[in-house]
Design a protein around this motif. Structure first.
Motif, PDB file in Angstrom:
ATOM      1  N   SER A 208      -0.334  12.342   9.681  1.00  0.00           N
ATOM      2  CA  SER A 208       0.825  13.251   9.827  1.00  0.00           C
ATOM      3  C   SER A 208       0.556  14.613   9.187  1.00  0.00           C
ATOM      4  CB  SER A 208       2.062  12.648   9.156  1.00  0.00           C
ATOM      5  OG  SER A 208       2.350  11.413   9.724  1.00  0.00           O
TER       6      SER A 208
ATOM      7  N   TYR B 286       3.228   3.479  -5.669  1.00  0.00           N
ATOM      8  CA  TYR B 286       2.803   2.520  -6.701  1.00  0.00           C
ATOM      9  C   TYR B 286       1.604   3.008  -7.513  1.00  0.00           C
ATOM     10  CZ  TYR B 286      -1.286   0.953  -4.017  1.00  0.00           C
ATOM     11  OH  TYR B 286      -2.505   0.913  -3.377  1.00  0.00           O
TER      12      TYR B 286
ATOM     13  N   GLU C 260      -8.818   7.241   2.357  1.00  0.00           N
ATOM     14  CA  GLU C 260      -7.806   6.258   2.777  1.00  0.00           C
ATOM     15  C   GLU C 260      -8.280   4.854   2.399  1.00  0.00           C
ATOM     16  OE1 GLU C 260      -4.545   6.207   4.307  1.00  0.00           O
ATOM     17  OE2 GLU C 260      -4.946   4.130   3.771  1.00  0.00           O
TER      18      GLU C 260
ATOM     19  N   LEU D 211       0.828  -1.212   0.000  1.00  0.00           N
ATOM     20  CA  LEU D 211       0.000   0.000   0.000  1.00  0.00           C
ATOM     21  C   LEU D 211       0.862   1.262   0.000  1.00  0.00           C
ATOM     22  CD1 LEU D 211      -2.894  -0.932   2.453  1.00  0.00           C
ATOM     23  CD2 LEU D 211      -3.117  -0.359   0.040  1.00  0.00           C
ATOM     24  N   GLY D 212       2.156   1.075  -0.189  1.00  0.00           N
ATOM     25  CA  GLY D 212       3.056   2.235  -0.275  1.00  0.00           C
ATOM     26  C   GLY D 212       3.109   3.022   1.020  1.00  0.00           C
ATOM     27  N   GLN D 213       3.089   2.310   2.159  1.00  0.00           N
ATOM     28  CA  GLN D 213       2.994   3.022   3.447  1.00  0.00           C
ATOM     29  C   GLN D 213       4.363   3.422   3.993  1.00  0.00           C
ATOM     30  OE1 GLN D 213       0.440   0.400   5.703  1.00  0.00           O
ATOM     31  NE2 GLN D 213      -1.388   1.506   5.013  1.00  0.00           N
ATOM     32  N   ASN D 214       4.692   4.666   3.850  1.00  0.00           N
ATOM     33  CA  ASN D 214       5.873   5.270   4.469  1.00  0.00           C
ATOM     34  C   ASN D 214       5.346   6.529   5.139  1.00  0.00           C
ATOM     35  OD1 ASN D 214       6.831   4.271   1.439  1.00  0.00           O
ATOM     36  ND2 ASN D 214       8.112   3.543   3.115  1.00  0.00           N
ATOM     37  N   PHE D 215       5.347   6.533   6.457  1.00  0.00           N
ATOM     38  CA  PHE D 215       4.679   7.613   7.193  1.00  0.00           C
ATOM     39  C   PHE D 215       5.664   8.729   7.518  1.00  0.00           C
ATOM     40  CE2 PHE D 215       2.374   3.627   8.057  1.00  0.00           C
ATOM     41  CZ  PHE D 215       1.163   3.969   7.481  1.00  0.00           C
ATOM     42  N   LEU D 216       5.235   9.937   7.287  1.00  0.00           N
ATOM     43  CA  LEU D 216       6.098  11.112   7.495  1.00  0.00           C
ATOM     44  C   LEU D 216       6.111  11.461   8.987  1.00  0.00           C
ATOM     45  CD1 LEU D 216       7.675  13.535   6.212  1.00  0.00           C
ATOM     46  CD2 LEU D 216       5.486  14.738   6.159  1.00  0.00           C
TER      47      LEU D 216
ATOM     48  N   GLY E 249      -4.754   9.469   0.981  1.00  0.00           N
ATOM     49  CA  GLY E 249      -3.885   8.607   1.769  1.00  0.00           C
ATOM     50  C   GLY E 249      -3.389   9.276   3.036  1.00  0.00           C
ATOM     51  N   PRO E 250      -4.301   9.612   3.980  1.00  0.00           N
ATOM     52  CA  PRO E 250      -3.869  10.310   5.195  1.00  0.00           C
ATOM     53  C   PRO E 250      -3.045   9.452   6.154  1.00  0.00           C
ATOM     54  CG  PRO E 250      -6.221   9.831   5.268  1.00  0.00           C
ATOM     55  CD  PRO E 250      -5.770   9.486   3.890  1.00  0.00           C
ATOM     56  N   GLY E 251      -3.109   8.117   6.025  1.00  0.00           N
ATOM     57  CA  GLY E 251      -2.316   7.260   6.909  1.00  0.00           C
ATOM     58  C   GLY E 251      -2.740   7.440   8.349  1.00  0.00           C
TER      59      GLY E 251
ATOM     60  N   ASP F 253     -10.613   3.536  -2.391  1.00  0.00           N
ATOM     61  CA  ASP F 253      -9.448   3.681  -3.254  1.00  0.00           C
ATOM     62  C   ASP F 253      -9.541   5.023  -3.982  1.00  0.00           C
ATOM     63  OD1 ASP F 253      -7.631   3.501  -5.366  1.00  0.00           O
ATOM     64  OD2 ASP F 253      -7.840   1.324  -5.453  1.00  0.00           O
ATOM     65  N   ALA F 254      -8.515   5.844  -3.864  1.00  0.00           N
ATOM     66  CA  ALA F 254      -8.561   7.182  -4.478  1.00  0.00           C
ATOM     67  C   ALA F 254      -8.732   7.089  -5.997  1.00  0.00           C
ATOM     68  CB  ALA F 254      -7.299   7.953  -4.140  1.00  0.00           C
TER      69      ALA F 254
ATOM     70  N   ASN G 231       0.772  12.750   0.519  1.00  0.00           N
ATOM     71  CA  ASN G 231       2.049  12.049   0.366  1.00  0.00           C
ATOM     72  C   ASN G 231       1.650  10.744  -0.290  1.00  0.00           C
ATOM     73  OD1 ASN G 231       3.352  14.118   1.660  1.00  0.00           O
ATOM     74  ND2 ASN G 231       3.412  13.101   3.658  1.00  0.00           N
TER      75      ASN G 231
HETATM   76  N1  SAM Z   1      -0.126  10.828   4.582  1.00  0.00           N
HETATM   77  C1  SAM Z   1       0.489   9.856   5.438  1.00  0.00           C
HETATM   78  C2  SAM Z   1       1.824  10.365   5.889  1.00  0.00           C
HETATM   79  O1  SAM Z   1       2.351  11.287   5.239  1.00  0.00           O
HETATM   80  O2  SAM Z   1       2.362   9.855   6.848  1.00  0.00           O
HETATM   81  C3  SAM Z   1       0.635   8.508   4.749  1.00  0.00           C
HETATM   82  C4  SAM Z   1       1.415   8.508   3.483  1.00  0.00           C
HETATM   83  S1  SAM Z   1       1.750   6.912   2.845  1.00  0.00           S
HETATM   84  C5  SAM Z   1       3.077   7.299   1.749  1.00  0.00           C
HETATM   85  C6  SAM Z   1       0.453   6.589   1.662  1.00  0.00           C
HETATM   86  C7  SAM Z   1      -0.945   6.386   2.260  1.00  0.00           C
HETATM   87  O3  SAM Z   1      -1.847   6.146   1.185  1.00  0.00           O
HETATM   88  C8  SAM Z   1      -1.092   5.214   3.187  1.00  0.00           C
HETATM   89  O4  SAM Z   1      -1.841   5.581   4.303  1.00  0.00           O
HETATM   90  C9  SAM Z   1      -1.837   4.162   2.355  1.00  0.00           C
HETATM   91  O5  SAM Z   1      -2.601   3.263   3.123  1.00  0.00           O
HETATM   92  C10 SAM Z   1      -2.692   5.039   1.504  1.00  0.00           C
HETATM   93  N2  SAM Z   1      -3.088   4.431   0.215  1.00  0.00           N
HETATM   94  C11 SAM Z   1      -2.443   3.513  -0.515  1.00  0.00           C
HETATM   95  N3  SAM Z   1      -3.076   3.274  -1.680  1.00  0.00           N
HETATM   96  C12 SAM Z   1      -4.167   4.066  -1.681  1.00  0.00           C
HETATM   97  C13 SAM Z   1      -5.225   4.282  -2.595  1.00  0.00           C
HETATM   98  N4  SAM Z   1      -5.283   3.630  -3.774  1.00  0.00           N
HETATM   99  N5  SAM Z   1      -6.204   5.155  -2.276  1.00  0.00           N
HETATM  100  C14 SAM Z   1      -6.166   5.839  -1.083  1.00  0.00           C
HETATM  101  N6  SAM Z   1      -5.177   5.679  -0.188  1.00  0.00           N
HETATM  102  C15 SAM Z   1      -4.186   4.810  -0.470  1.00  0.00           C
END
Ligand code: SAM
Length: 453
Positions: free
Chosen positions: A56, A129, A81, A21-26, A51-53, A105-106, A125
């Protein structure tokens, strides 16, 4: 949020960050605050975070929304999210009358929901992917966000912002640049994220490109030529173009632009791609002078004159508006092209236009339906005629209602696009931001609703 807070929040809900899910939290709070500040949030804005995670960015976003909004003109927020493990955490922390949390899904998000809620600003952020399709979905001229601030993989940010004759400069650079000015704001090291990604990131700002900077052309043709032109980068541009768009004298068109026949796609800048498209775009060919019928105060035809003269001398003339409804009772709104000389970029009836010399109202309506949105309609129901005066631009206006389900094909230079929207959403939008619409639509829409209850 600090790294300790993020780790604690993750432990509390028993989750480990998902790579898929590309999760790298700021966790650098100064950066998070700075990213949100780039949106320049103003009273009345609607801000979307993708993608607020764990929140942050959101915590600064919500704070800025509270500070910048005022009672009459609040700032509203939508968070989208995908990860179901994070939704409860986000709801508990942020849900309120002004913050909506969408679990989904966005890429599949129905962006029509964002229309009419105030100037739109988008931040995220982004998960690497899916950054490209997410940008494609939200960088939409119909949605027309005023600002988009995205954190992307650095390599993608460099491609979006690339200059001609570099290896990063490609079809995506040019296609995005036609409508948006992309600024590379800053590079972010991997070390400000938990877990740290393998690559560096960068923050980019996208804002609408002023229409004066690019002459109009058919967007679909532009995209086809650019993508075809770059399809085999090592080949000469004319060879790629001859394959995707056979017929035109490509070497001749390139010479006219002062380019060598051997030129490659990456050597042309935005202005040259636009000119090249316009050289074969039949929709921008100069039509003969438009002649309008002119009428007296009783709407009786008394002659015909060229369009510019009719407008310059405030002579009485005729126009039509058609409002189309589907079986679900939704109304189809048209967004006028940003290249129109009157009310550019405003929302309007499904189709609208002037009555040409020698035409009846109904003939004009049927012609405009075909020219602007490419449909034929069985029954056109006349609703009312608006009187002629300064408030209608010296037009007698015949308003029609019709039924159609779409789909529509838009005349590139006339229409930016359009959407079917539920009537209550349009009513609310009209009440909140009437200036998003043309003055005639503001008068005509209530009449159509009154006629049909
Ligand atoms: N905004 C947060 C931060 O800066 O810490 C999280 C950023 S993280 C790089 C990407 C976020 O997008 C994650 O929370 C992930 O679960 C969410 N995400 C991944 N694919 C997504 C999608 N297709 N639609 C919406 N959110 C998605």
């Amino acid at each position: 949020m600090t790294i300790t807070e993020i780790k604690h929040a993750a432990a509390t809900i028993g989750m480990t960050p998902s790579r898929s899910l590309g999760q790298n939290f700021l966790f650098d709070q100064n950066l998070a605050r700075w990213i949100v500040a780039q949106l320049d949030i103003q009273p009345g804005d609607h801000v979307v975070e993708i993608g607020p995670g764990f929140g942050s960015l959101t915590e600064f976003l919500v704070l800025a929304a509270q500070l910048r909004g005022d009672l009459a003109n609040g700032v509203t927020v939508t968070l989208i999210e995908k990860d179901d493990r994070l939704i409860e955490h986000l709801r508990a922390r942020f849900a309120s009358a002004t913050v909506e949390i969408v679990h989904g899904d966005a890429i599949e998000f129905d962006t029509r929901r964002l229309l009419g809620r105030g100037p739109l600003k988008i931040v995220g952020n982004l998960p690497y992917y899916v950054s490209t399709p997410i940008i494609g979905r939200f960088a939409d001229p119909v949605l027309a966000p005023a600002k988009m601030v995205f954190t992307l993989q650095r390599e993608l940010a460099e491609r979006l912002n690339a200059k001609p004759r570099t290896k990063e400069f490609g079809a995506m650079t040019i296609c995005l640049a036609r409508r948006w000015i992309v600024q590379y704001l800053r590079t972010l090291p991997a070390s400000v994220f938990y877990p740290a990604p393998k690559v560096e990131s960068a923050v980019v700002l996208l804002e609408p490109r002023p229409r004066v900077e690019t002459p109009p052309c058919d967007d679909a043709l532009f995209d086809r030529l650019v993508r075809g032109g770059f399809s085999e980068r090592r080949k000469q541009l004319r060879k790629n173009l001859e394959r995707v768009e056979p017929g035109p004298d490509w070497p001749g068109h390139l010479r006219t632009l002062g380019l060598a026949e051997t030129v490659r796609a990456e050597e042309l800048d935005l202005a040259q791609w636009t000119q090249l498209t316009r050289s074969i775009d039949t929709s921008v060919a100069q039509h003969g002078e438009e002649l309008f019928g002119i009428v007296d105060e009783n709407d009786t035809v008394i002659g015909s004159l060229p369009r510019d003269e009719v407008h310059a001398r405030d002579l009485r003339h005729r126009a039509i508006h058609v409002q189309i409804f589907n079986a679900a009772g939704e109304v189809f709104l048209q967004k006028r092209s940003i290249w129109k000389d009157r009310s550019p970029g405003k929302w309007d009836s499904s189709t609208a236009g002037h009555v040409d010399a020698g035409e009846t109202y109904e003939q004009a309506a049927r012609r405009e339906l075909m020219e602007e949105i490419a449909i034929e309609i069985g029954t056109l129901t006349p609703i009312c005629k608006l009187g002629c005066g300064p408030e209608t631009g010296w037009e007698f206006l015949q308003i029609y209602r019709a039924e159609h389900e779409g789909p529509f094909r838009f005349a590139a230079l006339e229409v930016e696009g359009g959407v079917f929207l539920p009537v209550p959403q349009v009513r609310e939008w009209l009440a909140r931001n009437p200036r998003d619409f043309t003055p005639i639509f503001r008068m005509a829409f209530p009449q159509v609703l009154a006629a049909f209850g």
